[in-house]
Design an enzyme around this catalytic site. Sequence first.
Site, PDB file in Angstrom:
ATOM      1  N   THR A   1       0.862  -1.179   0.000  1.00  0.00           N
ATOM      2  CA  THR A   1       0.000   0.000   0.000  1.00  0.00           C
ATOM      3  C   THR A   1       0.897   1.227   0.000  1.00  0.00           C
ATOM      4  OG1 THR A   1      -1.792  -1.116   1.179  1.00  0.00           O
ATOM      5  CG2 THR A   1      -1.773   1.284   1.245  1.00  0.00           C
TER       6      THR A   1
ATOM      7  N   LYS B   1      -7.747   1.372  -2.674  1.00  0.00           N
ATOM      8  CA  LYS B   1      -7.346   0.933  -1.335  1.00  0.00           C
ATOM      9  C   LYS B   1      -7.468   2.068  -0.321  1.00  0.00           C
ATOM     10  CE  LYS B   1      -5.459  -1.336   2.083  1.00  0.00           C
ATOM     11  NZ  LYS B   1      -4.136  -1.946   2.061  1.00  0.00           N
TER      12      LYS B   1
ATOM     13  N   LYS C   1      -1.069   4.807   8.576  1.00  0.00           N
ATOM     14  CA  LYS C   1      -0.379   5.004   7.291  1.00  0.00           C
ATOM     15  C   LYS C   1      -1.380   5.184   6.149  1.00  0.00           C
ATOM     16  CE  LYS C   1       1.931   2.226   3.800  1.00  0.00           C
ATOM     17  NZ  LYS C   1       2.442   0.879   3.459  1.00  0.00           N
TER      18      LYS C   1
END
Length: 298
Positions: free
Chosen positions: A94, A169, A244
């Site tokens: 990611t 995502k 994050k």
Amino acid sequence: MNRTVAFVGLGHMGGPMAANLARAGHRVLGHDLAPEAVEAAGRAGAEPAGSVTAAVREADVVISMLPAGRHVLDLYDEALTAARPGTLFVDCSTVDVADARTAHERARTAGMRSLDAPVSGGVVGAEAATLTFMAGGGEEEFTEARPLLEAMGRRAVHCGGPGAGQAAKICNNMILGVSMIAVSEAFVLGESLGLSHQALYDVASTASGQCWALSVNCPVPGPVPSSPANRDYRPGFAAALMAKDLRLAAGAAKAGGVHTELGTRAAELYAEYAEGAGGERDFSAIVGTIRERSGEVT
């Protein structure tokens, strides 16, 4: 058709993913900077590779699962010169959408093909091969990668061109982060009103409050026996990773001039939580911070 796959990044997510590929009959050449991770992958059926070059030079497909965009770009700088022309690179990390697009461009310039294919499902999903993959790149590349993705997960979705997987995502995880905070606040409010966890769950899980953060990853022990709350919040998806992902979403929103008030505030709350004692706990453990700030210390 069985493939030869170089798998770089054999941590909590990558290790089980590589093991599932080996279990499906693919030849997996595994590499990680941590020797113990390589050894664990070897016990699970992968062939240990002592370097990136050794891993990728025989591979049909190179799959990576790394912490951040800079690690992906560093890997591509090394691996693209060692791989055979036309090798398919699939990055499951990611990372920032801009970094994903840069990785695609570097692969294209080097004569390779590529996908960004981040995952949802956490460590539990990686171990059980029930991940969801969100892929960005060409349709042909997605079709080629799909059997490998399906060996590691339950569903693979082609989201669009380069970077589209990363975009999906961070949007998905912004929803998840905001909803987990909302669910946690509701449980703490319910506690203050004398409502049992089970009663609130029984209502909300079958009413308009139903969501994944409630029905699968319930932040309080009891109602969902498989949730991390019943394992002292040992992470399925660590709060540091949620912080994050929300940071990436907030950065993308700012760059695009998109007003995401709840997403931005969720990023701030998770950043603060992860920088403290919560970084190694499941992201649902943020309910404890909400409770403490509300004066309800258990």
